[in-house]
Design a protein around this motif. Structure first.
Motif, mmCIF file in Angstrom:
data_model
loop_
_atom_site.group_PDB
_atom_site.id
_atom_site.type_symbol
_atom_site.label_atom_id
_atom_site.label_comp_id
_atom_site.label_asym_id
_atom_site.label_seq_id
_atom_site.Cartn_x
_atom_site.Cartn_y
_atom_site.Cartn_z
ATOM 1 N N VAL A 157 -11.933 -20.795 52.489
ATOM 2 C CA VAL A 157 -11.806 -19.833 51.394
ATOM 3 C C VAL A 157 -11.188 -18.561 51.959
ATOM 4 C CG1 VAL A 157 -12.990 -18.515 49.610
ATOM 5 C CG2 VAL A 157 -13.802 -20.812 50.217
ATOM 6 N N ALA A 158 -9.944 -18.311 51.570
ATOM 7 C CA ALA A 158 -9.212 -17.154 52.087
ATOM 8 C C ALA A 158 -9.564 -15.909 51.280
ATOM 9 C CB ALA A 158 -7.713 -17.412 52.007
ATOM 10 N N ALA A 177 -10.545 -25.858 42.968
ATOM 11 C CA ALA A 177 -11.379 -26.785 43.735
ATOM 12 C C ALA A 177 -12.165 -27.741 42.846
ATOM 13 C CB ALA A 177 -12.341 -26.000 44.613
ATOM 14 N N GLU A 178 -12.433 -27.348 41.620
ATOM 15 C CA GLU A 178 -13.340 -28.098 40.751
ATOM 16 C C GLU A 178 -12.968 -29.565 40.567
ATOM 17 O OE1 GLU A 178 -15.129 -27.834 36.198
ATOM 18 O OE2 GLU A 178 -14.165 -26.088 37.100
ATOM 19 N N HIS A 223 -3.194 -17.488 48.923
ATOM 20 C CA HIS A 223 -4.025 -18.072 49.983
ATOM 21 C C HIS A 223 -3.247 -18.953 50.951
ATOM 22 C CE1 HIS A 223 -3.868 -21.560 47.269
ATOM 23 N NE2 HIS A 223 -4.278 -22.299 48.287
ATOM 24 N N LEU A 224 -2.139 -19.540 50.513
ATOM 25 C CA LEU A 224 -1.405 -20.450 51.399
ATOM 26 C C LEU A 224 -0.869 -19.739 52.635
ATOM 27 C CD1 LEU A 224 0.597 -22.707 48.914
ATOM 28 C CD2 LEU A 224 -1.481 -23.265 50.178
ATOM 29 N N HIS A 225 -0.613 -18.452 52.523
ATOM 30 C CA HIS A 225 -0.024 -17.736 53.653
ATOM 31 C C HIS A 225 -1.030 -17.428 54.755
ATOM 32 C CE1 HIS A 225 4.227 -16.537 52.475
ATOM 33 N NE2 HIS A 225 3.835 -17.426 51.593
ATOM 34 N N SER A 226 -2.309 -17.704 54.515
ATOM 35 C CA SER A 226 -3.300 -17.473 55.574
ATOM 36 C C SER A 226 -3.946 -18.773 56.056
ATOM 37 C CB SER A 226 -4.395 -16.513 55.074
ATOM 38 O OG SER A 226 -5.061 -17.048 53.952
ATOM 39 N N ARG A 242 -8.269 -22.441 49.526
ATOM 40 C CA ARG A 242 -8.127 -21.792 48.223
ATOM 41 C C ARG A 242 -8.391 -20.306 48.392
ATOM 42 N NH1 ARG A 242 -12.933 -20.152 45.990
ATOM 43 N NH2 ARG A 242 -14.866 -21.184 46.630
ATOM 44 N N GLY A 243 -8.061 -19.534 47.364
ATOM 45 C CA GLY A 243 -8.357 -18.116 47.387
ATOM 46 C C GLY A 243 -9.782 -17.837 46.933
ATOM 47 N N ASP A 244 -10.255 -16.637 47.221
ATOM 48 C CA ASP A 244 -11.611 -16.229 46.861
ATOM 49 C C ASP A 244 -11.578 -15.538 45.498
ATOM 50 O OD1 ASP A 244 -14.283 -15.679 46.923
ATOM 51 O OD2 ASP A 244 -14.124 -13.972 48.288
#
Length: 298
Positions: free
Chosen positions: A85-86, A73-74, A111-114, A63-65
């Motif tokens: 966590v990207a 995420a919840e 975030h998917l790209h990292s 997921r992104g930060d």
């Protein structure tokens, strides 16, 4: 398959709006009757259905930060604690619905790209012990896609049974993509694709002709499932062939239909190796999902 299913792939935020027709002129504002903010992505859609179906699974994702990443995420509770966590924003996909039930998507990189191989391995158990690792959404995770051959090789060495849902490649089914996917298929115990993907990855004119090309690439005893939307699904395993029609339903929302099929399919395999039963359950779960709002799976 009584051990947990390992689900590896893309979880992102979906904002679904519509329906809208015709496409608006630039610079204008359009009021649409409905919107829904929800967990999405192939892995996210599959996981939500597995939850309701009572299947034990592990979700390997990221997921992104940011605020959206925490929100994403919840719903998964402890299953999301090991997610990578990207840095930066969470991937968001905006789906604009059309009156015929189809959608047009606008998706950010985010975030998917990292999300990469080391992120997967940090969440993956060393010993597969014959458990299924379901790989989804490879073409929207470019960093992981670069090492997908190695990921599959590692899964095999660790004793996982590999399952694959390819999705549609960015740029289409080029000769290079077809060659690469054919190599993946050669290591998979389950391949689940829709009818358009099956024809795209083979160049065949019909689903049956596509299956005739894909099946010889797969290991002995492996299962090929081709999802055909409102026409149900077809499957092959060894000398066994299964054709399951879909019930006629009033379609509300087709997003993630194939992902919910996969959840129903593997939920059935938890209890039995019966291929016809698994495909029937996949069709049943997907048909209910696309015809209900709020979405139901059982």
């Amino acid at each position: 398959m009584r051990e947990p299913l390992f689900l590896i792939g893309n979880v992102n935020v979906d904002l679904v709006m519509g329906p809208q027709e015709p496409w608006p002129q630039p610079g204008t504002e359009v009021i649409v009757p409905e919107s829904e903010f929800r967990v999405g992505g192939a892995a996210g859609n599959t996981a939500l259905a597995l939850d309701v179906l009572g299947v034990d699974y592990r979700l390997i994702a990221s997921r992104g930060d940011d605020m959206l990443g925490r929100w994403l995420a919840e719903p998964f509770g402890a299953r999301a604690e090991a997610w990578t966590v990207a840095e930066g924003a969470t991937t968001v996909s905006v789906g604009i619905g059309h009156p015929d039930g189809e959608r047009t998507f606008f998706t950010t990189t985010g975030h998917l790209h990292s999300f990469k191989l080391s992120d997967v391995l940090s969440q993956l158990e060393e010993a597969g012990d014959g458990r299924v690792a379901l790989l989804v959404g490879p073409f929207v995770i470019p960093a992981l896609l670069a090492d997908y051959d190695e990921l599959i090789a590692i899964l095999r060495r660790r004793g996982y049974r590999v399952a694959l849902d390819t999705g549609w490649p960015d740029g289409g089914w080029t000769a290079q993509v077809r060659t690469r996917v054919a190599a993946w298929v050669g290591h998979c115990q389950h391949v689940l694709v829709n009818d358009i993907e099956a024809r795209g990855m083979t160049g065949a004119d019909t689903v049956e002709a596509a299956a005739a090309i894909i099946r010889p690439l797969m290991p002995d005893g492996a299962s090929l499932v081709i999802k055909c939307g409102p026409d149900g699904a077809l499957a092959w395993r060894g000398n066994e062939h299964v054709a399951v029609p879909a019930p006629k339903v009033d379609v509300v929302d087709t997003i993630g239909a194939g992902d919910t099929f996969s959840a129903g399919y593997f939920a059935s395999l938890v209890e039995s190796s019966d291929l016809a039963r698994a495909v029937t359950n996949g069709v049943t779960v997907a048909s209910l999902a696309v015809s209900t709002r709020p979405r139901r799976y059982r």
